[in-house]
Motif scaffolding. Sequence first.
Motif, PDB file in Angstrom:
ATOM      1  N   PHE A  74      -4.683 -33.495  -2.217  1.00 12.53           N
ATOM      2  CA  PHE A  74      -3.889 -34.727  -2.378  1.00 12.53           C
ATOM      3  C   PHE A  74      -3.775 -35.085  -3.855  1.00 12.53           C
ATOM      4  CE2 PHE A  74      -3.103 -39.341  -2.137  1.00 12.53           C
ATOM      5  CZ  PHE A  74      -2.093 -39.381  -1.187  1.00 12.53           C
ATOM      6  N   GLY A  75      -4.920 -35.082  -4.526  1.00 14.71           N
ATOM      7  CA  GLY A  75      -4.948 -35.529  -5.924  1.00 14.71           C
ATOM      8  C   GLY A  75      -4.136 -34.650  -6.846  1.00 14.71           C
ATOM      9  N   ALA A  76      -4.177 -33.339  -6.621  1.00 13.00           N
ATOM     10  CA  ALA A  76      -3.500 -32.423  -7.546  1.00 13.00           C
ATOM     11  C   ALA A  76      -2.147 -31.967  -7.030  1.00 13.00           C
ATOM     12  CB  ALA A  76      -4.397 -31.215  -7.817  1.00 13.00           C
TER      13      ALA A  76
ATOM     14  N   HIS B  92      -7.408 -30.562  -5.857  1.00  6.93           N
ATOM     15  CA  HIS B  92      -7.518 -31.321  -4.612  1.00  6.93           C
ATOM     16  C   HIS B  92      -6.165 -31.376  -3.908  1.00  6.93           C
ATOM     17  CE1 HIS B  92      -7.994 -34.718  -1.864  1.00  6.93           C
ATOM     18  NE2 HIS B  92      -9.268 -34.349  -1.853  1.00  6.93           N
TER      19      HIS B  92
END
Lengths: 455, 455
Positions: free
Chosen positions: B251-253, B249
């Motif tokens: 943002f997430g990763a 992701h």
Amino acid sequence: MPIALPRRTHAMSALTLCAALAGAGQASAQSFNAVASTPLQFKPAVEQAFAQLMAAPAVTRLLDAVKADHERSIEDLRLLTEIEAPPFKEQKRAEAFLARMKALGLTDARIDAEGNVVGLRKGSGNGPKLLISAHLDTVFPSGTDVKVRQDGNRYSAPGISDDTRGLAVLLSWLKVLNELKVQTVGDLLFVGNTGEEELGNLRGIKRIFADHLDIDGMVGLEPAGDGTVLVLGTGSHRYEVTFKGPGGHSFGAFGQVPSAIHGMGRAIAKISDIQTPAVPKTTFTVGTVGGGTSVNTIAPDARMAIDIRSDAMAPLLETEKKILAAIDEAVVEENRRWGVNTLSASVRLIGDRPGGRTQSDQPIVEAASRANAAFGLKTLLSGASTDANVPMSLGIPAIIVSGGGKTGGFHALSEWIDLTDGWRGAQISLVTVLGLVGVQGVSEPLLTKRTPRTK
Amino acid sequence: MPIALPRRTHAMSALTLCAALAGAGQASAQSFNAVASTPLQFKPAVEQAFAQLMAAPAVTRLLDAVKADHERSIEDLRLLTEIEAPPFKEQKRAEAFLARMKALGLTDARIDAEGNVVGLRKGSGNGPKLLISAHLDTVFPSGTDVKVRQDGNRYSAPGISDDTRGLAVLLSWLKVLNELKVQTVGDLLFVGNTGEEELGNLRGIKRIFADHLDIDGMVGLEPAGDGTVLVLGTGSHRYEVTFKGPGGHSFGAFGQVPSAIHGMGRAIAKISDIQTPAVPKTTFTVGTVGGGTSVNTIAPDARMAIDIRSDAMAPLLETEKKILAAIDEAVVEENRRWGVNTLSASVRLIGDRPGGRTQSDQPIVEAASRANAAFGLKTLLSGASTDANVPMSLGIPAIIVSGGGKTGGFHALSEWIDLTDGWRGAQISLVTVLGLVGVQGVSEPLLTKRTPRTK
């Protein structure tokens, strides 16, 4: 749905990371991660208001009515879910929602220029105005089978939890408030809004805040785990960048023309090395690329899509500035490499979600946390990209909470909601709302009345 | 067809540049540009041989027979054109061509392991062995309408000039040589070969030179303007490069995983700045790119196709080395940027055409030029990518000449050939061949007998 944007990724468990990554931005609501510690102590005014509310027979009757209305509200849920509402095509569902609002007593409700259903339930006067909302749109395209399938308390259909459950809860609140003649102090602006998902870019809620300059706070309903309160709105800007040049034969025109792909590659290389702050978390990626005609043609065209996100607007804009500069520099360099001026790039903003944050010590956060505590739930303060981004970016207190039910499969055809004890979520969020606007004869509004914004 | 590769692009007229660029490598034969000055003086041996040939009644009768066979040879052209021969699917046409070769006297002709039709017409002994060839394959896929349409002397059908005309001319030569019992000194290796076009990568002619280590020279027939002699074989290597990472992701990763697109961008940026010599002209381009899942996903995959060309093998290989190094460095840099080791790149050679050049003072070039002069034509020495690339890369004298006729629309469904006086091209090229292998009782071979290569 709230696109879960885990903030402390280094602390994520393998499980939540997988969940967050699984759907490329379509993480389940259960995967939210803490962005601040759980408020355990509250301001005296908050304690006082909730003590008054929880002790008031009128409020007890109201909450009982919410529970009693649960089965009926599922019929609203079914009705609205089975009216498809693709992005930019929310009108039919909006009309049905408007009809239900009017039938339940908000006779002045109407559909605004952006397709939002808007109805004002006035308070006793001189109180704050609280926006309470759920979004009409789903991610599903026209023609999707939206028939609701029931298996006990579990209901499945695209969009049923994200965010049709929120719409049904708003209607249930409206019904019980009117039937029990509960008079709030502040005004409640009931809204079913358009454009929350994807390219909708929050167009509905942006319009609400443009039209209503006197909103003092927002409580939005979205699928979220019990106790989850979204206080962080990660902002995002998305760009589509197109590079264009004359093109030419890879051998015959070599040395005479720039390559759109080479120009884009130069831009990507520069973007790859941009530094962003860890806090407020700020990210970027070139998510997709395409271009070229054939292996032996100097590419006349290339395009890429860029995603920029941040928990705060300043670093978002700073990163955006660097990216746009990198594109410009890349074009200059590719033209200079061949001594020409025939490569150009054009950028188009395709995604625009402002960002912001509601601080943990704001009454709106304390009210939600205190309401959770009143029902024995621990609060999880988390972040995402939702309609609440808009008020957060304006400095207006805003949160997103659950309307009840266990949910999953967002943005997938298998989307479901288990409504066993789902009325509890509707009760908790309603108490939060009542705490914020106050109930005549019971409690004072916790939400501060703001000076109306100017256009 | 010979892919026209104009060498002196800075001297190209707007018209020829347009022609060369129009079809991305599918330029018309009329757009060839000079790569060396026209030979105007010839070695005494060349002058002597052509004086003898043009004065010999046997040769005059032979050339008259070529003209007399013209109308009949058009029937071979029609027959073969109407048998489709897509890349890697040349077999049916090969069988028909083989049957015609056998019928015209090459009873030992056969189809080799790469699908080439090969027949040897022996000379009187101890002379050089000259490969004379045309290619069987067309660029057109199975199912293309290959019916020949006639309008006066103009015939239209996909592949009719490129290179079926060449096949028909080989058959006509074989017929008249046998009927008039012309005995050459050197051997003539008649070949209808596979795999000249595109992804065929010259597989047919590569096999011929692998199997026949004693070939001393090659004259290939392709659509080309009157007087054009291709002496330069631009080599090319093509690569497909695939970048792979874990994805995640946006943002997430972020911060945890590399981006396949960012890695590829870094590689393209480095490649964009590679320097190549102007002479021998050496070029490169990243012709196509693609990759990524969505705008908000850190790309797990990206791919690009690279074209590298040169008029000489050394700078081709040097440029290739730099490009492959750039890819490796880019992967290292993208992994280092995030402190990971999860991005990788794999390269696949999808195009492999060796390159080389037959020097203007070689007897094979002088013979072709002298034959042109004998027919009142000015020679244009040019370059392209053809079957002749293979012998050129091996240092074996090779040229491509026209088999006659005005031609156009190569690689398009509108391909055509105007055969008004088309027999002249067949005569000129046959005289060239005769000059190279010698005619018993008339002239000595001009082609030098080489020490056979070893495997």
